[in-house]
Enzyme design. Structure first.
Site, PDB file in Angstrom:
ATOM      1  N   CYS A   2       0.839  -1.197   0.000  1.00 32.89           N
ATOM      2  CA  CYS A   2       0.000   0.000   0.000  1.00 32.89           C
ATOM      3  C   CYS A   2       0.875   1.248   0.000  1.00 32.89           C
ATOM      4  CB  CYS A   2      -0.948   0.103   1.197  1.00 32.89           C
ATOM      5  SG  CYS A   2      -1.997  -1.314   1.426  1.00 32.89           S
ATOM      6  N   ARG A  27       3.107   0.280  -5.279  1.00 39.16           N
ATOM      7  CA  ARG A  27       2.981  -0.427  -4.008  1.00 39.16           C
ATOM      8  C   ARG A  27       1.648  -1.158  -3.886  1.00 39.16           C
ATOM      9  NH1 ARG A  27       6.739   1.134  -0.377  1.00 39.16           N
ATOM     10  NH2 ARG A  27       5.449   0.403   1.323  1.00 39.16           N
ATOM     11  N   TRP A  74      -3.171  -2.364  -1.613  1.00 37.43           N
ATOM     12  CA  TRP A  74      -2.937  -3.751  -2.022  1.00 37.43           C
ATOM     13  C   TRP A  74      -3.544  -4.601  -0.918  1.00 37.43           C
ATOM     14  CZ3 TRP A  74      -0.188  -8.114  -0.318  1.00 37.43           C
ATOM     15  CH2 TRP A  74       0.054  -9.101  -1.285  1.00 37.43           C
ATOM     16  N   ASN A 100      -0.741   1.138   6.166  1.00 37.57           N
ATOM     17  CA  ASN A 100      -0.031   0.112   5.398  1.00 37.57           C
ATOM     18  C   ASN A 100       0.536  -0.858   6.416  1.00 37.57           C
ATOM     19  OD1 ASN A 100       1.763  -1.317   3.751  1.00 37.57           O
ATOM     20  ND2 ASN A 100       3.328   0.280   3.864  1.00 37.57           N
ATOM     21  N   GLY A 101       0.262  -2.160   6.227  1.00 38.73           N
ATOM     22  CA  GLY A 101       0.759  -3.152   7.181  1.00 38.73           C
ATOM     23  C   GLY A 101      -0.352  -4.109   7.554  1.00 38.73           C
ATOM     24  N   GLU A 481      15.071 -16.449 -14.070  1.00 37.76           N
ATOM     25  CA  GLU A 481      14.669 -15.037 -14.097  1.00 37.76           C
ATOM     26  C   GLU A 481      13.889 -14.717 -15.383  1.00 37.76           C
ATOM     27  OE1 GLU A 481      14.337 -12.827 -12.022  1.00 37.76           O
ATOM     28  OE2 GLU A 481      14.297 -10.931 -13.110  1.00 37.76           O
ATOM     29  N   LYS A 485      10.140 -13.245 -15.359  1.00 38.87           N
ATOM     30  CA  LYS A 485       9.755 -12.002 -16.035  1.00 38.87           C
ATOM     31  C   LYS A 485       8.568 -12.263 -16.948  1.00 38.87           C
ATOM     32  CE  LYS A 485      11.120  -9.525 -14.162  1.00 38.87           C
ATOM     33  NZ  LYS A 485      11.954  -9.721 -13.037  1.00 38.87           N
ATOM     34  N   GLU A 488       5.303 -12.982 -14.990  1.00 40.07           N
ATOM     35  CA  GLU A 488       4.853 -11.804 -14.232  1.00 40.07           C
ATOM     36  C   GLU A 488       4.099 -10.812 -15.113  1.00 40.07           C
ATOM     37  OE1 GLU A 488       7.790 -10.385 -10.689  1.00 40.07           O
ATOM     38  OE2 GLU A 488       8.678 -10.366 -12.665  1.00 40.07           O
ATOM     39  N   HIS A 504      13.521 -35.016 -16.190  1.00 38.67           N
ATOM     40  CA  HIS A 504      12.832 -35.575 -15.022  1.00 38.67           C
ATOM     41  C   HIS A 504      11.443 -34.981 -14.848  1.00 38.67           C
ATOM     42  CE1 HIS A 504      16.513 -37.572 -13.952  1.00 38.67           C
ATOM     43  NE2 HIS A 504      17.168 -36.430 -14.010  1.00 38.67           N
ATOM     44  N   LYS A 603       5.219  -4.048  -5.997  1.00 33.04           N
ATOM     45  CA  LYS A 603       6.677  -3.880  -6.046  1.00 33.04           C
ATOM     46  C   LYS A 603       7.319  -4.272  -4.729  1.00 33.04           C
ATOM     47  CE  LYS A 603      10.381  -2.155  -8.058  1.00 33.04           C
ATOM     48  NZ  LYS A 603      10.822  -3.184  -8.999  1.00 33.04           N
TER      49      LYS A 603
END
Ligand code: G6P
Length: 608
Positions: A2, A27, A74, A100-101, A481, A485, A488, A504, A603
Site C-alpha cells: 500500500c 505499491r 494492495w 499500510n501493514g 529469471e 519475467k 509476471e 525428469h 513492487k
C-alpha cells in the site's frame, strides 16, 4: 504494501495527494482514496480499482482543502472494494486513517470495540485504528493515536487526521516504511521518497516505534512511548525526473535501458586506484572474514535469482560454501547459523517482510548480516550489520530489471572481496576479473541493440500459453529469471528449469511448437546444453537461444538466436538476462498487458 501520502500546508491538497499517489501506485493498486479537510470538515472520496478510477471521481467534483491524506491499496484483509478502500473512519466520521501493514490482533480488537458499541463498515484491519483513536480521544490527537497504537500488534505505517484538530497530521510507523518531507510552510508524509520530491528534498526517515505530529510549520518526532527524537535531515540528491518515464512508453522499458548505468553506478568507487576492492560497508575485520565458514543468502523473487548467481560466484572465487533460501522458508526453518556465518540479505526495496524477518532471525542466531539493497534509508539498512547499496536509482516497474543486474554487480564485488581477503584469488586473476567487470556496462549497451530483433522474434509467440526456460551453470538462474519475467508481465505460463533436470519432468510438456528458451552462452557445460536442445528438438519444441557472439553452430539447432558479446563464464549472467527481459516486455506489450503494473503483484511486499 500500500502507498500512503499526506499533505498539510497552504496549497490545494487533492492534486498534491494524487500526484504523490501516482508515484506510489507500484505499491498496490486495487483501490484508492483521499480524505481532504476543509474548515475542519472531512470529505472522503474512494474508488475500487486503479488511481485512474479515483481521478475520474475527483474530476467530477474534487474536495478542496489544505490538509489531506491519500492511499493506494494492495489488499490484505478484505477484498478490493470501495468499502474496504482507505481512508477509513470511526463511528462519528470525524477521524480519517490510512494504513499500510497488518494488524495481527484485529479480530480481538474488533470484537472488543464492537462490544463497546462501535460499528464497523469495512472488513479491514485498518478500521480498528480509527475506532481506537475515537475511543482514546480526550482532546489531543497525538496522545489518542499513541494510545490507540499501544493496543495494536503487528505492523503499521499510518497517518491519522481528525476534524477535532484539523491543523495537524499524526504519522506513526512500525515495520512498514514512512518518511516525512519537510517543505516551507508545508509538510508531507509518504511511504516512499519519490512521492514528495516535487515539493522537497529534505527528508526525515521515521524509525520503528516512532510517531510524528506534523503541522504546516513543523514536525515533532518522538517514540510512541513518549521519548522525544532528534533525527538528522536526509538530503535527497537524485533527481525527481529519475522517477518519471523520460520519454519511454513504460517504466519497465526505461529501466531496462538504464541497466548500463545501474551497473556502472554500482561498481563505481568499489575498486580503488590500487586495484583493491573497497567494501568498508562489510563491517568485518580481515580476521573475521578469514574465520567465516559459510555464507547464507536470503532473498525473495528476482532478488533470490541474484542470490543464485551469488552462490556460484562466491563458491568459485572465495571457496566458501554458500547456502541459499527464499526468505519465507528461511525464517521458519530454524537455520543453522553461527558467528562464523555471513548472511547476505538481497532485497531491492529493503522492505520485504519475509527478508526482514530473515535478517532478524539470522542476527538472533548470531550471524553477521550484510544487506544488498537499492533503497537508502529502507528498513533493511537500519537492521543489517552492513549494507552494500546498488545505486540503480528508483525502480518503478513492478517487475525488477535494472535492480537485478545491479544486485548481480554487487554480488560480484562481494565475492571478489571475500576471495581477496581470504587469499583465494591470485593478483593476476583478480585484475583480469576486475577489468572484465568494468566492461559490463558497455557490453549491456551492445546487448540493448538486440531490442528490435527480440521484438520481431516475440511476435511469433503472442498466442502461446506455456513456455519453458532452461539453462545450466550461470545459465540456470538466468533461465529462472527469464521465466519469472515472462509470467509476471505477460501471464504466459513459464517454467524456469535446470536444463539437466528437464528429462525428469518438464520434458513431458513439450509438444509441437512449445517455445523453449535456452540460455546457451559459452561455458564449461555448453555441450551439455546443446544436448538438452537436441532433446527438445526431437520432441518438436521450438527453441529460442541466447548464445555467445561467434557461435555459428547454435543457429543449426535453434529457430531464433539472440547473440550477446562474450564475457568470462561467471560474468555472463548479466548480458544473458537482457534479451530475456526484452522478450518478456515485448510479448507482454503485444498481448496488451500493463507491464508496469501486472495484476495481483506489488513492487514491495511488506506483508508475509
Ligand atoms: C515482489 C516484486 C519482485 C521482487 C520481490 C522481492 O514480488 O514484485 O520484483 O523481486 O518482491 O522484493 P525485494 O524488494 O525484496 O527485492
Amino acid at each position: 504494501m500500500c502507498g500512503i501520502v499526506g499533505y498539510i500546508g497552504e496549497a490545494d491538497a487533492t492534486p498534491i495527494l494524487m500526484e504523490g499517489l501516482r508515484s506510489l501506485e507500484y505499491r498496490g493498486y486495487d483501490s484508492a482514496g483521499v480524505a481532504v479537510f476543509n474548515n475542519g470538515a472531512a470529505a472522503v472520496v474512494r474508488r475500487k480499482g486503479k488511481l485512474s478510477a479515483l481521478q475520474e471521481a475527483l474530476d467530477a467534483g474534487s474536495p478542496r482543502g489544505r490538509v489531506g491524506i491519500g492511499h493506494t491499496r494492495w489488499a490484505t484483509h478484505g477484498k478490493p472494494s470501495e468499502a474496504n478502500a482507505h481512508p477509513h473512519s470511526d463511528c462519528t466520521g470525524r477521524v480519517a486513517v490510512v494504513h499500510n501493514g497488518i494488524i495481527e490482533n484485529f479480530h480481538e480488537l474488533r470484537e472488543q470495540l464492537t462490544a463497546e458499541g462501535h460499528t464497523f463498515t469495512s472488513e479491514t484491519d485498518t478500521e480498528t485504528i480509527a475506532h481506537l483513536v475515537e475511543k482514546h480521544f480526550t482532546g489531543d490527537l497525538l496522545e489518542a493515536v499513541a494510545a490507540a497504537l499501544g493496543e495494536v500488534e503487528g505492523s503499521f505505517a499510518t497517518v491519522v487526521l481528525s476534524e477535532d484538530q484539523p491543523d495537524r497530521m499524526i504519522a506513526a510507523r512500525k515495520d512498514s516504511p514512512l518518511i516525512i518531507g519537510l517543505g516551507r510552510g508545508e509538510n508531507l508524509v509518504a511511504s516512499d521518497i519519490p512521492a514528495v520530491l516535487k515539493h522537497t528534498r529534505d527528508i526525515l526517515v521515521m524509525e520503528n516505534g516512532e510517531i510524528a505530529e506534523i503541522t504546516k510549520d513543523g514536525v515533532a518526532l518522538r517514540t510512541i512511548d513518549g521519548v522525544p527524537v532528534d533525527r538528522d535531515v536526509l538530503k535527497v540528491t537524485w533527481d525527481a525526473s529519475a522517477a518519471e518515464k523520460a520519454g519511454y512508453e513504460d517504466f519497465m522499458l526505461k529501466e531496462i535501458y538504464e541497466q548500463p548505468d545501474a551497473i556502472r553506478e554500482t561498481l563505481r568507487g568499489r575498486i580503488g586506484a590500487d586495484g583493491a576492492v573497497e567494501l568498508d560497508e562489510l563491517a568485518l575485520a580481515t580476521e573475521q572474514v578469514r574465520a567465516l565458514n559459510r555464507v547464507y543468502i536470503v532473498a525473495c523473487g528476482t532478488s533470490y535469482h541474484a542470490g543464485l548467481v551469488g552462490k556460484q560466484v562466491i563458491e568459485a572465487w572465495a571457496r566458501l560454501p554458500v547456502d541459499l533460501d527464499v526468505a519465507s522458508e528461511f525464517r521458519y526453518r530454524n537455520p543453522i547459523i553461527d558467528e562464523e556465518t555471513l548472511v547476505v540479505a538481497i532485497t531491492q526495496s529493503g522492505e520485504t517482510a519475509d527478508t526482514l524477518a530473515g535478517v532478524r532471525e539470522a542476527q538472533h542466531l548470531g550471524g553477521k548480516v550484510m544487506a544488498i539493497t537499492n533503497v537508502v534509508g529502507s528498513s533493511v539498512t537500519r537492521e543489517a550489520d552492513g549494507v552494500i547499496y546498488t545505486h540503480a536509482g528508483p525502480e518503478i516497474g513492478v517487475a525488477a530489471t535494472k535492480t537485478f543486474v545491479a544486485q548481480i554487480a554487487a554480488v560480484y564485488i562481494l565475492a571478489l572481496y571475500l576471495a581477496e581477503e581470504r587469499g583465494f584469488m591470485d593478483a593476476a586473476d583478480a585484475r583480469a576479473v576486475k577489468a572484465q567487470l568494468m566492461e559490463l556496462p558497455a557490453i549491456v549497451e551492445e546487448v540493448l541493440n538486440l531490442d528490435e530483433q527480440v521484438k520481431e522474434v516475440a511476435a511469433n509467440y503472442v498466442d502461446e500459453k506455456d513456455s519453458l526456460f532452461l539453462g545450466r551453470g550461470m545459465g540456470m538462474p538466468i533461465a529462472f529469471e527469464g521465466a519469472l519475467k515472462l509470467k509476471e508481465i505477460s501471464y504466459i505460463h513459464a517454467e524456469g528449469y535446470a536444463a539437466g533436470e528437464m528429462k525428469h519432468g518438464p520434458i513431458a510438456l513439450i509438444d509441437d511448437g512449445t517455445p523453449i528458451v535456452v540460455v546457451a552462452t559459452k561455458s564449461h557445460v555448453y555441450d551439455k546444453v546443446i544436448s538438452n536442445i537436441q532433446e527438445v528438438i526431437a520432441r518438436d519444441g521450438d527453441v529460442v537461444a541466447v548464445a555467445t557472439e561467434g557461435d555459428a553452430d547454435i543457429a543449426r539447432h535453434a529457430r531464433f538466436v539472440f547473440y550477446v558479446p562474450e564475457t568470462s563464464e561467471l560474468l555472463s549472467a548479466i548480458p544473458a538476462v537482457v534479451p530475456l527481459q526484452l522478450f518478456a516486455y515485448h510479448l507482454a506489450k503485444m498481448r496488451g498487458c500493463n507491464v508496469d503494473q501486472p495484476r495481483n503483484l506489488a513492487k514491495s511486499v511488506t506483508v508475509e
